[in-house]
Scaffold this motif. Structure first.
Motif, PDB file in Angstrom:
ATOM      1  N   SER A   1      -3.302   5.628  -2.995  1.00  0.00           N
ATOM      2  CA  SER A   1      -3.802   6.915  -3.485  1.00  0.00           C
ATOM      3  C   SER A   1      -3.113   7.351  -4.771  1.00  0.00           C
ATOM      4  N   ARG A   2      -2.169   6.547  -5.264  1.00  0.00           N
ATOM      5  CA  ARG A   2      -1.439   6.819  -6.494  1.00  0.00           C
ATOM      6  C   ARG A   2      -0.717   8.166  -6.424  1.00  0.00           C
ATOM      7  N   ARG A   3       0.073   8.321  -5.368  1.00  0.00           N
ATOM      8  CA  ARG A   3       0.860   9.544  -5.165  1.00  0.00           C
ATOM      9  C   ARG A   3       2.259   9.180  -4.695  1.00  0.00           C
ATOM     10  N   LEU A   4       3.234   9.988  -5.122  1.00  0.00           N
ATOM     11  CA  LEU A   4       4.592   9.819  -4.611  1.00  0.00           C
ATOM     12  C   LEU A   4       5.324  11.149  -4.664  1.00  0.00           C
ATOM     13  N   VAL A   5       6.392  11.230  -3.866  1.00  0.00           N
ATOM     14  CA  VAL A   5       7.258  12.403  -3.859  1.00  0.00           C
ATOM     15  C   VAL A   5       8.697  11.932  -3.737  1.00  0.00           C
ATOM     16  N   THR A   6       9.582  12.581  -4.496  1.00  0.00           N
ATOM     17  CA  THR A   6      11.011  12.315  -4.398  1.00  0.00           C
ATOM     18  C   THR A   6      11.742  13.637  -4.268  1.00  0.00           C
ATOM     19  N   ASN A   7      12.572  13.759  -3.252  1.00  0.00           N
ATOM     20  CA  ASN A   7      13.413  14.937  -3.059  1.00  0.00           C
ATOM     21  C   ASN A   7      14.861  14.539  -3.311  1.00  0.00           C
ATOM     22  N   MET A   8      15.524  15.259  -4.222  1.00  0.00           N
ATOM     23  CA  MET A   8      16.901  14.938  -4.590  1.00  0.00           C
ATOM     24  C   MET A   8      17.808  16.147  -4.401  1.00  0.00           C
ATOM     25  N   THR A   9      19.052  15.860  -4.047  1.00  0.00           N
ATOM     26  CA  THR A   9      20.097  16.871  -4.021  1.00  0.00           C
ATOM     27  C   THR A   9      21.193  16.419  -4.970  1.00  0.00           C
ATOM     28  N   VAL A  10      21.421  17.193  -6.038  1.00  0.00           N
ATOM     29  CA  VAL A  10      22.412  16.853  -7.054  1.00  0.00           C
ATOM     30  C   VAL A  10      23.410  17.996  -7.163  1.00  0.00           C
ATOM     31  N   ASP A  11      24.659  17.703  -6.874  1.00  0.00           N
ATOM     32  CA  ASP A  11      25.700  18.738  -6.880  1.00  0.00           C
ATOM     33  C   ASP A  11      25.283  19.966  -6.068  1.00  0.00           C
ATOM     34  N   GLY A  12      24.673  19.733  -4.929  1.00  0.00           N
ATOM     35  CA  GLY A  12      24.301  20.815  -4.031  1.00  0.00           C
ATOM     36  C   GLY A  12      22.968  21.468  -4.314  1.00  0.00           C
TER      37      GLY A  12
ATOM     38  N   ARG B   1      32.170  12.834 -11.471  1.00  0.00           N
ATOM     39  CA  ARG B   1      31.792  14.079 -12.130  1.00  0.00           C
ATOM     40  C   ARG B   1      30.415  14.582 -11.702  1.00  0.00           C
ATOM     41  N   LEU B   2      29.615  13.701 -11.128  1.00  0.00           N
ATOM     42  CA  LEU B   2      28.267  14.083 -10.738  1.00  0.00           C
ATOM     43  C   LEU B   2      27.834  13.138  -9.630  1.00  0.00           C
ATOM     44  N   SER B   3      27.182  13.668  -8.609  1.00  0.00           N
ATOM     45  CA  SER B   3      26.709  12.819  -7.530  1.00  0.00           C
ATOM     46  C   SER B   3      25.441  13.408  -6.946  1.00  0.00           C
ATOM     47  N   GLY B   4      24.684  12.576  -6.274  1.00  0.00           N
ATOM     48  CA  GLY B   4      23.446  13.051  -5.681  1.00  0.00           C
ATOM     49  C   GLY B   4      22.888  12.046  -4.694  1.00  0.00           C
ATOM     50  N   SER B   5      21.936  12.498  -3.918  1.00  0.00           N
ATOM     51  CA  SER B   5      21.259  11.635  -2.957  1.00  0.00           C
ATOM     52  C   SER B   5      19.854  12.172  -2.747  1.00  0.00           C
ATOM     53  N   GLY B   6      19.005  11.354  -2.179  1.00  0.00           N
ATOM     54  CA  GLY B   6      17.652  11.809  -1.953  1.00  0.00           C
ATOM     55  C   GLY B   6      16.827  10.786  -1.210  1.00  0.00           C
ATOM     56  N   GLN B   7      15.569  11.110  -1.053  1.00  0.00           N
ATOM     57  CA  GLN B   7      14.637  10.222  -0.386  1.00  0.00           C
ATOM     58  C   GLN B   7      13.244  10.457  -0.948  1.00  0.00           C
ATOM     59  N   GLY B   8      12.399   9.476  -0.770  1.00  0.00           N
ATOM     60  CA  GLY B   8      11.057   9.620  -1.292  1.00  0.00           C
ATOM     61  C   GLY B   8      10.086   8.683  -0.615  1.00  0.00           C
TER      62      GLY B   8
ATOM     63  N   GLU C   1       0.817  -1.206   0.000  1.00  0.00           N
ATOM     64  CA  GLU C   1       0.000   0.000   0.000  1.00  0.00           C
ATOM     65  C   GLU C   1       0.855   1.262   0.000  1.00  0.00           C
ATOM     66  N   SER C   2       2.032   1.189   0.624  1.00  0.00           N
ATOM     67  CA  SER C   2       2.928   2.348   0.673  1.00  0.00           C
ATOM     68  C   SER C   2       4.327   1.882   1.047  1.00  0.00           C
ATOM     69  N   TYR C   3       5.311   2.725   0.786  1.00  0.00           N
ATOM     70  CA  TYR C   3       6.686   2.447   1.186  1.00  0.00           C
ATOM     71  C   TYR C   3       7.509   3.722   1.063  1.00  0.00           C
ATOM     72  N   ARG C   4       8.685   3.688   1.648  1.00  0.00           N
ATOM     73  CA  ARG C   4       9.624   4.803   1.558  1.00  0.00           C
ATOM     74  C   ARG C   4      10.928   4.293   0.952  1.00  0.00           C
ATOM     75  N   TYR C   5      11.711   5.216   0.410  1.00  0.00           N
ATOM     76  CA  TYR C   5      12.967   4.817  -0.219  1.00  0.00           C
ATOM     77  C   TYR C   5      14.019   5.913  -0.078  1.00  0.00           C
ATOM     78  N   ARG C   6      15.271   5.489  -0.094  1.00  0.00           N
ATOM     79  CA  ARG C   6      16.415   6.395  -0.062  1.00  0.00           C
ATOM     80  C   ARG C   6      17.271   6.126  -1.294  1.00  0.00           C
ATOM     81  N   LEU C   7      17.769   7.192  -1.897  1.00  0.00           N
ATOM     82  CA  LEU C   7      18.520   7.090  -3.148  1.00  0.00           C
ATOM     83  C   LEU C   7      19.906   7.713  -3.008  1.00  0.00           C
ATOM     84  N   SER C   8      20.861   7.170  -3.735  1.00  0.00           N
ATOM     85  CA  SER C   8      22.168   7.811  -3.878  1.00  0.00           C
ATOM     86  C   SER C   8      22.760   7.377  -5.206  1.00  0.00           C
ATOM     87  N   PHE C   9      23.452   8.305  -5.887  1.00  0.00           N
ATOM     88  CA  PHE C   9      24.069   7.924  -7.151  1.00  0.00           C
ATOM     89  C   PHE C   9      25.367   8.694  -7.367  1.00  0.00           C
ATOM     90  N   THR C  10      26.232   8.097  -8.175  1.00  0.00           N
ATOM     91  CA  THR C  10      27.456   8.751  -8.619  1.00  0.00           C
ATOM     92  C   THR C  10      27.616   8.507 -10.113  1.00  0.00           C
TER      93      THR C  10
END
Length: 250
Positions: A78-89, A65-72, A47-56
């Protein structure tokens, strides 16, 4: 070279967008297929879940050359999601409500893009979990034994679409300008599934691209958890009222 790394990151995003990449006569080990089937069946009850992201994104010489992290978080019911990312600041956000995505564009100041998504009747395809399971349902699939991840016993499976399949995807992609540059040489998706519950615990997706005698590789790690936790997603008012239709420019 930084531009090539960015191409690799964008290629990763497009491959994860839920599009199929079908190969001819793929190798699909039965134990991996059985576990994937069990995981897909369990995912249908989430029905729902949370996730954490990181990439290089790294170049052939190993420089990042590029990196980022985030969570969502995703509320499948309810067919809704949100993802917040930080990429190179720089911080950005993406909201999905039904078949509509609101994305904070990579331009100076507050600016949003709005676009319709193709879910093919299955909304989970726009969420990280659904996208990755859909990708593993195509191409080669391997069973890699069991491992302990975050203190839990997991089953490790991995998939690798063929180069021919990636070429077909590149030629059929709507974003031809992106794939008309660097070539997507290889993708590999690893998934660690809880051995008891069949819920995904962690994934690692790797994309390698090349162009102008250079290569770049993106590694995206996703950690899944808090299944069934309350998730409420509210789109910011300025995104709803003034978003640019058609998505972010460029």
């Amino acid at each position: 070279m930084r531009r090539l790394a960015l191409h690799a990151a964008l290629a990763l995003a497009l491959v994860l967008a839920g599009c199929s990449v079908l190969g001819s006569d793929p190798v699909r080990e039965q134990r991996a297929v059985d576990r994937l089937n069990a995981t897909e069946e369990r995912a249908e009850t989430v029905e729902s879940y949370r996730y954490r992201l990181s990439f290089t994104a790294t170049t052939g010489d190993g420089d990042t050359r590029l990196s980022g992290s985030g969570q969502g978080a995703a509320n499948v019911t309810s067919r809704r999601l949100v993802t917040n990312m930080t990429v190179d600041g720089r911080e950005t956000a993406t909201y999905v409500v039904g078949d509509t995505a609101y994305t904070e564009c990579a331009t100076p100041g507050a600016f949003w893009g709005k676009e319709n998504l193709t879910t093919e009747g299955d909304w989970t395809r726009v969420s990280p979990l659904g996208r990755q399971l859909a990708l593993l349902s195509t191409g080669d699939l391997y069973f890699n034994g069991t491992e302990t991840v975050d203190g839990r016993e997991t089953v490790h499976i991995s998939g690798e679409p063929s180069k021919d399949a990636l070429q077909e995807y590149r030629e059929g992609a709507s974003s031809g300008s992106l794939f008309g540059g660097p070539s997507v040489d290889r993708t590999r998706l690893h998934l660690w599934v809880d051995a008891e519950t069949n819920r995904p615990v962690r994934s690692r997706f790797v994309v390698t691209v090349s162009g102008n005698d250079e290569t770049a590789t993106v590694r995206l790690t996703t950690r899944f958890g808090e299944y069934g936790a309350p998730v409420r997603v509210t789109v910011p008012e300025d995104a709803r009222d003034s978003a640019f239709r058609g998505g972010c420019p460029g």
